[in-house]
Design a protein around this motif. Structure first.
Motif, short mmCIF file in Angstrom:
data_model
loop_
_atom_site.label_atom_id
_atom_site.label_comp_id
_atom_site.label_asym_id
_atom_site.label_seq_id
_atom_site.Cartn_x
_atom_site.Cartn_y
_atom_site.Cartn_z
N ARG A 191 0.60 -1.12 0.18
CA ARG A 191 -0.11 -0.08 -0.10
C ARG A 191 0.90 1.18 -0.12
N LEU A 192 1.91 1.04 0.71
CA LEU A 192 2.80 2.58 0.76
C LEU A 192 3.52 2.58 -0.53
N LEU A 193 3.77 1.46 -1.35
CA LEU A 193 4.16 1.59 -2.96
C LEU A 193 3.19 1.86 -3.59
N GLY A 194 2.32 1.17 -3.93
CA GLY A 194 1.13 1.03 -4.89
C GLY A 194 0.81 2.59 -5.18
N LYS A 195 -0.13 3.11 -4.24
CA LYS A 195 -0.79 4.48 -4.64
C LYS A 195 -0.15 5.38 -3.63
N GLY A 196 0.79 4.86 -2.79
CA GLY A 196 1.30 5.76 -1.85
C GLY A 196 2.43 6.56 -2.11
N PRO A 197 3.15 7.31 -1.02
CA PRO A 197 4.29 8.00 -1.42
C PRO A 197 5.70 7.46 -1.68
N LEU A 198 5.88 6.41 -1.72
CA LEU A 198 7.23 5.73 -1.88
C LEU A 198 7.15 4.97 -3.17
N PRO A 199 8.33 5.24 -4.10
CA PRO A 199 8.39 4.75 -5.52
C PRO A 199 8.59 3.31 -5.42
N PRO A 200 8.39 2.53 -6.55
CA PRO A 200 8.24 1.13 -6.71
C PRO A 200 9.82 0.71 -6.21
N GLN A 201 10.90 1.13 -6.34
CA GLN A 201 12.15 0.87 -6.04
C GLN A 201 12.72 1.16 -4.56
N ALA A 202 11.66 1.46 -3.57
CA ALA A 202 11.79 1.63 -2.40
C ALA A 202 11.14 0.77 -1.43
N ARG A 203 10.91 -0.72 -2.21
CA ARG A 203 10.31 -1.91 -1.43
C ARG A 203 10.96 -1.99 0.03
N VAL A 204 12.40 -2.05 -0.01
CA VAL A 204 12.87 -2.42 1.29
C VAL A 204 12.51 -1.25 2.31
N ASP A 205 12.55 0.00 1.85
CA ASP A 205 12.17 0.84 2.79
C ASP A 205 10.66 1.08 3.14
N ALA A 206 9.80 0.53 2.36
CA ALA A 206 8.41 0.29 2.59
C ALA A 206 8.15 -0.83 3.58
N GLU A 207 8.96 -1.85 3.58
CA GLU A 207 9.04 -2.97 4.27
C GLU A 207 9.49 -2.57 5.84
N HIS A 208 10.35 -1.88 5.46
CA HIS A 208 11.06 -1.36 7.06
C HIS A 208 9.90 -0.54 7.94
N ILE A 209 9.01 0.27 6.91
CA ILE A 209 8.22 1.26 7.76
C ILE A 209 7.03 0.20 8.16
N ALA A 210 6.60 -0.63 7.21
CA ALA A 210 5.50 -1.38 7.46
C ALA A 210 5.75 -2.34 8.69
N VAL A 211 7.05 -3.04 8.80
CA VAL A 211 7.20 -4.09 10.06
C VAL A 211 7.03 -3.17 11.36
N ALA A 212 7.67 -2.00 11.14
CA ALA A 212 7.63 -1.02 12.38
C ALA A 212 5.84 -1.01 12.78
N ALA A 213 5.49 -0.66 11.92
CA ALA A 213 3.81 -0.42 12.18
C ALA A 213 3.10 -1.63 12.69
N VAL A 214 3.15 -2.53 11.78
CA VAL A 214 2.45 -3.75 12.10
C VAL A 214 2.97 -4.66 13.60
N ASN A 215 4.31 -4.43 13.88
CA ASN A 215 4.82 -4.72 15.17
C ASN A 215 4.66 -3.75 16.26
N GLU A 216 3.84 -2.69 16.05
CA GLU A 216 3.47 -1.59 16.92
C GLU A 216 4.82 -1.01 17.51
N ALA A 217 5.59 -0.69 16.70
CA ALA A 217 6.97 0.11 17.41
C ALA A 217 6.50 1.40 17.53
N ASP A 218 7.20 1.93 18.82
CA ASP A 218 6.88 3.29 18.95
C ASP A 218 7.39 4.07 18.16
#
Length: 96
Positions: free
Chosen positions: A27-54
């Protein structure tokens, strides 16, 4: 310095890139702010959110700690049902 960094990580639990994190990253990559080549960055953000990181502390100013993208990242996380972490640089974290 590498040994010191490894010592600092002792006792820190690694969290997996699971299916919910991959969906949010998409979702962060699709119509979100991150470009397709930023998959690792999107996963970094997503893992933090899903795991309730402060906080998500990073020096990555291009895609993660980018003030122009933060509001859209936060909104996408919330729409997906996750509270976004506070994204900041180490300097910003130490200021608070």
């Amino acid at each position: 310095m590498a040994i010191r960094r490894m010592e600092l990580l002792e006792g820190v639990t690694a969290v997996p890139v699971n299916t919910p994190a991959r969906v949010l990253a998409g979702r962060l990559l699709g119509k979100g702010p991150l470009p397709p080549q930023a998959r690792v960055d999107a996963e970094h953000i997503a893992v933090a959110a899903v795991n309730e990181a402060d906080f998500l502390v990073t020096w990555n100013l291009k895609h993660i700690a980018n003030p122009a993208m933060r509001k859209r990242i936060d909104a996408i996380c919330r729409v997906a049902g996750y509270e976004p972490p506070v994204i900041c640089t180490p300097d910003e974290l130490m200021e608070s």
